[in-house]
Design an enzyme around this catalytic site. Structure first.
Site, PDB file in Angstrom:
ATOM      1  CB  THR A 165      -5.374   3.117  -6.275  1.00 18.90           C
ATOM      2  OG1 THR A 165      -6.133   4.073  -5.540  1.00 18.90           O
ATOM      3  CG2 THR A 165      -5.295   3.540  -7.732  1.00 18.90           C
ATOM      4  CG  HIS A 191      -9.585   1.595   0.240  1.00 20.78           C
ATOM      5  ND1 HIS A 191      -8.431   2.348   0.330  1.00 20.78           N
ATOM      6  CD2 HIS A 191      -9.773   1.061   1.479  1.00 20.78           C
ATOM      7  CE1 HIS A 191      -7.950   2.271   1.561  1.00 20.78           C
ATOM      8  NE2 HIS A 191      -8.745   1.490   2.270  1.00 20.78           N
ATOM      9  CG  MET A 284      -5.037   6.756  -2.989  1.00 19.14           C
ATOM     10  SD  MET A 284      -5.701   8.026  -4.099  1.00 19.14           S
ATOM     11  CE  MET A 284      -7.183   8.500  -3.209  1.00 19.14           C
ATOM     12  CG  ASP A 287      -6.740   2.095   5.385  1.00 21.66           C
ATOM     13  OD1 ASP A 287      -6.605   2.027   6.629  1.00 21.66           O
ATOM     14  OD2 ASP A 287      -7.684   1.555   4.773  1.00 21.66           O
TER      15      ASP A 287
END
Length: 355
Positions: A165, A191, A284, A287
Site C-alpha cells: 500500500t 502487492h 499493510m 509480509d
C-alpha cells in the site's frame, strides 16, 4: 459501485459513512466540509474527474487531506490511470468490479476492509502535524535501527524490494534515481494484480535509466535490470555456480496470503548472505518480516522505510520489530544509499517523479 461500497463500508465496525457525492465537484465540496478520514474515488466522473479531485486535494493543508482509495477497472488503461492517481496522492486501489465485491466476493470484501482499517490507523497513529518520532521496537526485544547506512564498498550482488500500500510512487522514486550501470539486478515484489504489475513495468521501463521487465520464469538476472514480479505469482532468486542467478517465478506457495509474497522473495536472498540487499517499503500487514529475518540471520542487509514517510507503516514496522532491519530510512535516503553501490553512475535525481 457506490451502493456496493457503501454496503461493505457501512458494515465495518466503527466506520461511519459521512456522505456520498454524485460527481467530482460535489465530492470535493463535501470533502472540504465534512473532513472525512478516507475517501473512495472513481476516476471517471462528470464535471471533475478523479484526477482533478486529487490535484485539488494536493492544495489542501496536509492535515486536512483524506486518504484516498481510487476505484479502477482491471484493464491496461485502467491500471495506467490508477498508477497516475497513486502518483497524485491516492493511497491504494480498489478494483472496480461490483460482482467480486458483491455476493460471494468475500476475499475482495476482506481486502477492502483491511485497507480501510490500515489507512485509518495510519492516519491517526502518525498525524501530519506531529513532530517526527524515533522508531520504537517491541519492549524487551531489539533496539531501534540506525537512521543512516553506508553501503559503499559492499559486495552486493542483488537488490530485493518488497512493497504494498502506497508503494508504487516510492518504488518509482527509488528506481528512477538509479543509474543504467548499476552493477547488480533488482527484483521487486509489489502487492498488486498482474495487470497492474505489467503496467508498472511498462511505465518504469520508459522512465528509468535501468531496463525494467515484467518477470518471467528462469530469466537470467542481469546487472542494470529490474524484474517486476507478476501479480498472482511469487519470485525467488536461484544462485548458480557461475556466479549468475536466475529468477524462479511460480504459483507456489498457492496458499500464500499475498501474491507476490515479499517473504518468499527475501527468504531466497538469504542464500547470498551479505551479498544481498533487501528493502521493505510501505504497506499493510507483516509480509516481509519472515524473509527479512532469514536475510538478517545470514548477515544480509535489510533497509526498512521509515514510519513518517509510509502511507501505511505495517510491513516496515514488522521488519523493525523482528529485529531484522539494518537501517530505517526515508525514500530519498534509500535512493542515496543504493546509489553508493554504483558511485560512478548517473541516475535521475531522487526527487523526480513524472506525472
Amino acid at each position: 459501485m457506490r451502493k456496493v461500497l457503501s454496503s461493505i463500508i457501512g458494515g465495518i465496525p466503527g466506520a461511519v459513512i459521512v456522505g456520498t457525492a454524485y460527481d467530482g465537484r460535489d465530492g470535493l465540496s463535501k470533502i472540504r466540509s465534512l473532513r472525512p478520514d478516507i475517501v473512495t474515488l472513481d476516476i471517471e466522473m462528470p464535471h471533475l474527474d478523479g484526477m482533478g479531485v486529487l490535484q485539488e486535494l494536493r492544495l489542501l493543508p496536509v492535515a486536512e487531506r483524506p486518504a484516498v482509495l481510487i476505484c479502477s477497472t482491471l484493464t491496461s488503461a485502467g491500471s495506467h490511470a490508477a498508477l497516475k492517481a497513486l502518483r497524485l496522492g491516492a493511497s491504494d486501489v480498489i478494483l472496480k468490479d461490483p460482482h467480486s465485491l458483491g455476493a460471494g466476493g468475500d476475499a475482495a470484501k476482506v481486502d477492502l476492509t483491511g485497507k480501510i482499517k490500515a489507512l485509518y490507523e495510519s492516519k491517526h497513529r502518525c498525524p501530519a502535524t506531529s513532530a517526527p518520532r524515533a522508531s520504537v521496537a517491541t519492549p524487551g526485544s531489539h533496539a531501534s535501527p540506525p537512521r543512516t547506512i553506508d553501503l559503499s564498498g559492499k559486495a552486493i550482488e542483488v537488490i530485493l524490494i518488497g512493497s504494498s500500500t502506497g508503494g508504487p510512487p516510492v518504488l518509482e522514486q527509488i528506481l528512477m534515481a538509479l543509474p543504467a550501470d548499476l552493477p547488480m539486478p533488482v527484483v521487486v515484489a509489489q502487492h498488486m494484480p498482474r495487470m497492474f504489475t505489467k503496467s508498472i513495468s511498462e511505465r518504469l521501463d520508459e522512465e528509468c535509466a535501468l531496463s525494467v521487465v515484467h518477470a518471467e520464469h528462469e530469466m537470467p538476472l542481469l546487472p542494470g535490470s529490474v524484474y517486476i514480479t507478476p501479480g498472482g505469482l511469487h519470485s525467488r532468486i536461484k544462485p548458480n555456480a557461475k556466479g549468475r542467478a536466475t529468477l524462479i517465478v511460480a504459483e507456489d506457495p498457492k496458499g500464500a496470503l499475498y501474491k507476490p509474497s515479499v517473504d518468499e522473495l527475501l527468504a531466497s536472498g538469504a542464500a547470498l548472505g551479505p551479498r544481498a540487499l533487501g528493502i521493505v517499503l510501505t504497506g499493510m500487514g507483516a509480509d516481509g518480516a519472515i524473509g527479512a529475518k532469514a536475510m538478517h540471520a545470514s548477515k544480509g542487509i535489510v533497509i526498512a522505510q521509515d514510519a513518517e514517510s509510509c502511507v501505511v507503516y505495517g510491513m516496515p514496522r514488522a521488519v523493525v520489530e523482528a529485529g531484522a532491519a539494518s537501517a530505517q530510512l526515508t525514500p530519498p535516503q534509500i535512493c542515496a544509499a543504493v546509489r553508493q553501490l554504483a558511485p560512478f553512475g548517473q541516475g535521475r535525481p531522487s526527487s523526480q517523479s513524472a506525472a
